[in-house]
Scaffold this motif. Sequence first.
Motif, PDB file in Angstrom:
ATOM      1  N   SER A 184       0.822  -1.215   0.000  1.00 52.67           N
ATOM      2  CA  SER A 184       0.000   0.000   0.000  1.00 52.67           C
ATOM      3  C   SER A 184       0.856   1.264   0.000  1.00 52.67           C
ATOM      4  CB  SER A 184      -0.937  -0.002   1.214  1.00 52.67           C
ATOM      5  OG  SER A 184      -0.233   0.188   2.428  1.00 52.67           O
ATOM      6  N   VAL A 185       2.011   1.218   0.641  1.00 49.02           N
ATOM      7  CA  VAL A 185       2.885   2.394   0.680  1.00 49.02           C
ATOM      8  C   VAL A 185       3.638   2.556  -0.637  1.00 49.02           C
ATOM      9  CG1 VAL A 185       4.823   3.487   1.870  1.00 49.02           C
ATOM     10  CG2 VAL A 185       3.128   2.208   3.179  1.00 49.02           C
ATOM     11  N   ILE A 186       4.048   1.459  -1.220  1.00 54.85           N
ATOM     12  CA  ILE A 186       4.846   1.502  -2.451  1.00 54.85           C
ATOM     13  C   ILE A 186       4.030   2.005  -3.634  1.00 54.85           C
ATOM     14  CG2 ILE A 186       5.932  -0.004  -4.176  1.00 54.85           C
ATOM     15  CD1 ILE A 186       7.031  -1.647  -1.796  1.00 54.85           C
ATOM     16  N   THR A 187       2.768   1.612  -3.721  1.00 51.28           N
ATOM     17  CA  THR A 187       1.944   1.921  -4.898  1.00 51.28           C
ATOM     18  C   THR A 187       1.139   3.193  -4.707  1.00 51.28           C
ATOM     19  OG1 THR A 187       0.211   0.459  -4.035  1.00 51.28           O
ATOM     20  CG2 THR A 187       1.797  -0.492  -5.582  1.00 51.28           C
ATOM     21  N   GLN A 188       1.790   4.269  -4.313  1.00 48.90           N
ATOM     22  CA  GLN A 188       1.111   5.539  -4.072  1.00 48.90           C
ATOM     23  C   GLN A 188       0.867   6.309  -5.375  1.00 48.90           C
ATOM     24  OE1 GLN A 188       0.194   7.280  -0.741  1.00 48.90           O
ATOM     25  NE2 GLN A 188      -0.130   5.065  -0.736  1.00 48.90           N
ATOM     26  N   VAL A 189      -0.259   7.001  -5.406  1.00 53.33           N
ATOM     27  CA  VAL A 189      -0.629   7.809  -6.571  1.00 53.33           C
ATOM     28  C   VAL A 189      -0.893   9.241  -6.128  1.00 53.33           C
ATOM     29  CG1 VAL A 189      -1.613   5.837  -7.792  1.00 53.33           C
ATOM     30  CG2 VAL A 189      -3.086   7.255  -6.343  1.00 53.33           C
ATOM     31  N   ASP A 190      -0.903  10.162  -7.107  1.00 56.86           N
ATOM     32  CA  ASP A 190      -1.234  11.544  -6.783  1.00 56.86           C
ATOM     33  C   ASP A 190      -2.743  11.720  -6.759  1.00 56.86           C
ATOM     34  OD1 ASP A 190      -2.120  11.818  -9.413  1.00 56.86           O
ATOM     35  OD2 ASP A 190      -0.282  12.790 -10.089  1.00 56.86           O
ATOM     36  N   LEU A 191      -3.211  12.936  -6.596  1.00 60.18           N
ATOM     37  CA  LEU A 191      -4.642  13.184  -6.444  1.00 60.18           C
ATOM     38  C   LEU A 191      -5.419  13.005  -7.748  1.00 60.18           C
ATOM     39  CD1 LEU A 191      -4.598  16.236  -3.985  1.00 60.18           C
ATOM     40  CD2 LEU A 191      -4.856  13.801  -3.474  1.00 60.18           C
ATOM     41  N   THR A 192      -4.712  12.808  -8.857  1.00 61.21           N
ATOM     42  CA  THR A 192      -5.377  12.509 -10.127  1.00 61.21           C
ATOM     43  C   THR A 192      -5.286  11.032 -10.484  1.00 61.21           C
ATOM     44  OG1 THR A 192      -3.418  12.914 -11.507  1.00 61.21           O
ATOM     45  CG2 THR A 192      -4.782  14.828 -10.940  1.00 61.21           C
ATOM     46  N   GLY A 193      -4.632  10.246  -9.618  1.00 62.81           N
ATOM     47  CA  GLY A 193      -4.518   8.813  -9.854  1.00 62.81           C
ATOM     48  C   GLY A 193      -3.258   8.372 -10.567  1.00 62.81           C
ATOM     49  N   CYS A 194      -2.354   9.300 -10.864  1.00 63.38           N
ATOM     50  CA  CYS A 194      -1.091   8.947 -11.531  1.00 63.38           C
ATOM     51  C   CYS A 194      -0.052   8.540 -10.493  1.00 63.38           C
ATOM     52  CB  CYS A 194      -0.571  10.132 -12.343  1.00 63.38           C
ATOM     53  SG  CYS A 194      -1.652  10.611 -13.692  1.00 63.38           S
ATOM     54  N   PRO A 195       0.801   7.557 -10.818  1.00 63.11           N
ATOM     55  CA  PRO A 195       1.816   7.098  -9.860  1.00 63.11           C
ATOM     56  C   PRO A 195       2.744   8.230  -9.422  1.00 63.11           C
ATOM     57  CG  PRO A 195       1.612   5.553 -11.669  1.00 63.11           C
ATOM     58  CD  PRO A 195       0.820   6.762 -12.068  1.00 63.11           C
ATOM     59  N   LEU A 196       3.115   8.232  -8.156  1.00 59.96           N
ATOM     60  CA  LEU A 196       4.083   9.211  -7.666  1.00 59.96           C
ATOM     61  C   LEU A 196       5.478   8.866  -8.176  1.00 59.96           C
ATOM     62  CD1 LEU A 196       3.227   9.890  -3.907  1.00 59.96           C
ATOM     63  CD2 LEU A 196       2.628  11.256  -5.905  1.00 59.96           C
ATOM     64  N   VAL A 214      -2.241   1.892   4.113  1.00 59.48           N
ATOM     65  CA  VAL A 214      -2.526   3.297   3.837  1.00 59.48           C
ATOM     66  C   VAL A 214      -3.329   3.412   2.555  1.00 59.48           C
ATOM     67  CG1 VAL A 214      -0.388   3.946   5.003  1.00 59.48           C
ATOM     68  CG2 VAL A 214      -0.408   3.735   2.511  1.00 59.48           C
ATOM     69  N   ALA A 215      -4.114   4.490   2.447  1.00 57.52           N
ATOM     70  CA  ALA A 215      -4.897   4.739   1.242  1.00 57.52           C
ATOM     71  C   ALA A 215      -3.962   5.017   0.072  1.00 57.52           C
ATOM     72  CB  ALA A 215      -5.831   5.916   1.469  1.00 57.52           C
ATOM     73  N   PRO A 216      -4.402   4.773  -1.170  1.00 58.10           N
ATOM     74  CA  PRO A 216      -3.544   4.989  -2.349  1.00 58.10           C
ATOM     75  C   PRO A 216      -3.004   6.408  -2.464  1.00 58.10           C
ATOM     76  CG  PRO A 216      -5.475   3.708  -2.952  1.00 58.10           C
ATOM     77  CD  PRO A 216      -5.700   4.176  -1.533  1.00 58.10           C
ATOM     78  N   ASP A 217      -3.757   7.405  -1.986  1.00 63.57           N
ATOM     79  CA  ASP A 217      -3.317   8.800  -2.069  1.00 63.57           C
ATOM     80  C   ASP A 217      -2.850   9.336  -0.718  1.00 63.57           C
ATOM     81  OD1 ASP A 217      -5.724   8.869  -0.755  1.00 63.57           O
ATOM     82  OD2 ASP A 217      -6.636  10.400  -2.034  1.00 63.57           O
ATOM     83  N   TRP A 218      -2.396   8.450   0.130  1.00 67.96           N
ATOM     84  CA  TRP A 218      -1.983   8.820   1.496  1.00 67.96           C
ATOM     85  C   TRP A 218      -0.936   9.929   1.479  1.00 67.96           C
ATOM     86  CZ3 TRP A 218       2.524   6.782   4.520  1.00 67.96           C
ATOM     87  CH2 TRP A 218       2.405   7.005   5.901  1.00 67.96           C
TER      88      TRP A 218
END
Length: 417
Positions: free
Chosen positions: A61-73, A155-159
């Motif tokens: 969950s921490v590794i696969t984080q995205v921004d507020l538009t859903g794109c990978p960080l 954690v949530a995807p956009d944490w």
Amino acid sequence: MTSGILNFFTLFKSLKTNTQPTFDAQPNNFLITRPINSQCCICIVIPVRDEAENLDKTLASVITQVDLTGCPLDPNSFEIIVLANNCRDNSAEIACERQKQNAAVRLHIAEINLPKKDANIGFARRLLMNEAYRRLSANDYGGGIIMTTDGDSQVAPDWIAATIAEFENGADAVGGRIEVHPAEFEKLDDKTRSFYRLDEHYRLLAAEFESRLDVAAHDPYPRHHQHFNGSFAVTTAAYQKAGGIPDVKCLEDVAFYNSLVRVDAKVRHSPKMRVFTSARNAGRTTLGLSTQLNEWQIMGRNNDVYFVESAESLEKRFIAQRDLRLIWQNFQTVKLTDYDGILAIAKILCVAAERLNDTLQISPTFGSLCEHISNEQAANGEWNLQNPLVAVEAAISVLEDKLEKLRPREKTLNKTA
């Protein structure tokens, strides 16, 4: 969101402090020897002890984080440090396997056996947070954001992205919303679930009540009541100013929050920074959610009543806090005190007026003044005598009635032609 992160940290150099920290941020033996990426501005730390059952999901969950538009960080913008301490299972091996599967993300793993006196969550978290502070101080920005969660939480995807948004709005630290994972919640017995729901309802109402009576620009409604290490973030500047994690064996998150409040750090209780945690009632720490769940389970078996602070007590405390802040701010500006106001507040809060007046004049922060009041209340016991606890159901009912009168009314649209 990646560019937003970097734009935010381009400004970070003007926010950081240049004084030496009041804690040991330079241990003799670093947890991680690999240098930090110069563009890394977020360090996520996770203390782990016998978390083989949950750890892989946590890391995923921490590794696969995205921004507020859903794109990978951008993986260069953050790193993760796992400290597996005194484990009797294969937690470290699970973390290493996840590291191999996600080579693009900087996942660092340290495995240590702490001596018995140090083998507690407070020491482990402090070790990790100090390491994060040290590493972030060496990046291109001279600092950044330390984030932390637990090895049994997802954690949530956009944490990360949701947290950055709160810092962009001026926060010094952010406490995230922590909920029991729905699947885990269903494993609890009926009475424990009932106590959990009542507690959540009461504390969310109390948080809103405070925001209506004592408006804080940095922590407006909607907000919540949690500032715990299952979901917490702090700038390195605020971490330094607060003196780092206090030397405690447990409840280090509460102790650190109190340290931040003491220096008037702007702590945001963000409903957008979300984490879901396990509902086990046999925890890895002496105190925490697992302890509370276990207590509720016992209370349910005994048909006990759950007592909390009354709505009337909360109201007195929040209004007195608001009025005292205005008096303190006025003294900081013109060095004059409203003694009649202090006398009235001291009576409400059950503290000595002369001592409150003297302390107000020497308190460098409002938080330190409030700490003095809290300590005096605990010492004399009068506040508790005058404000007895009540059943949680009764407190909720009164809070809902009072909030109904405080909430802004929606304007009725004029439907005439």
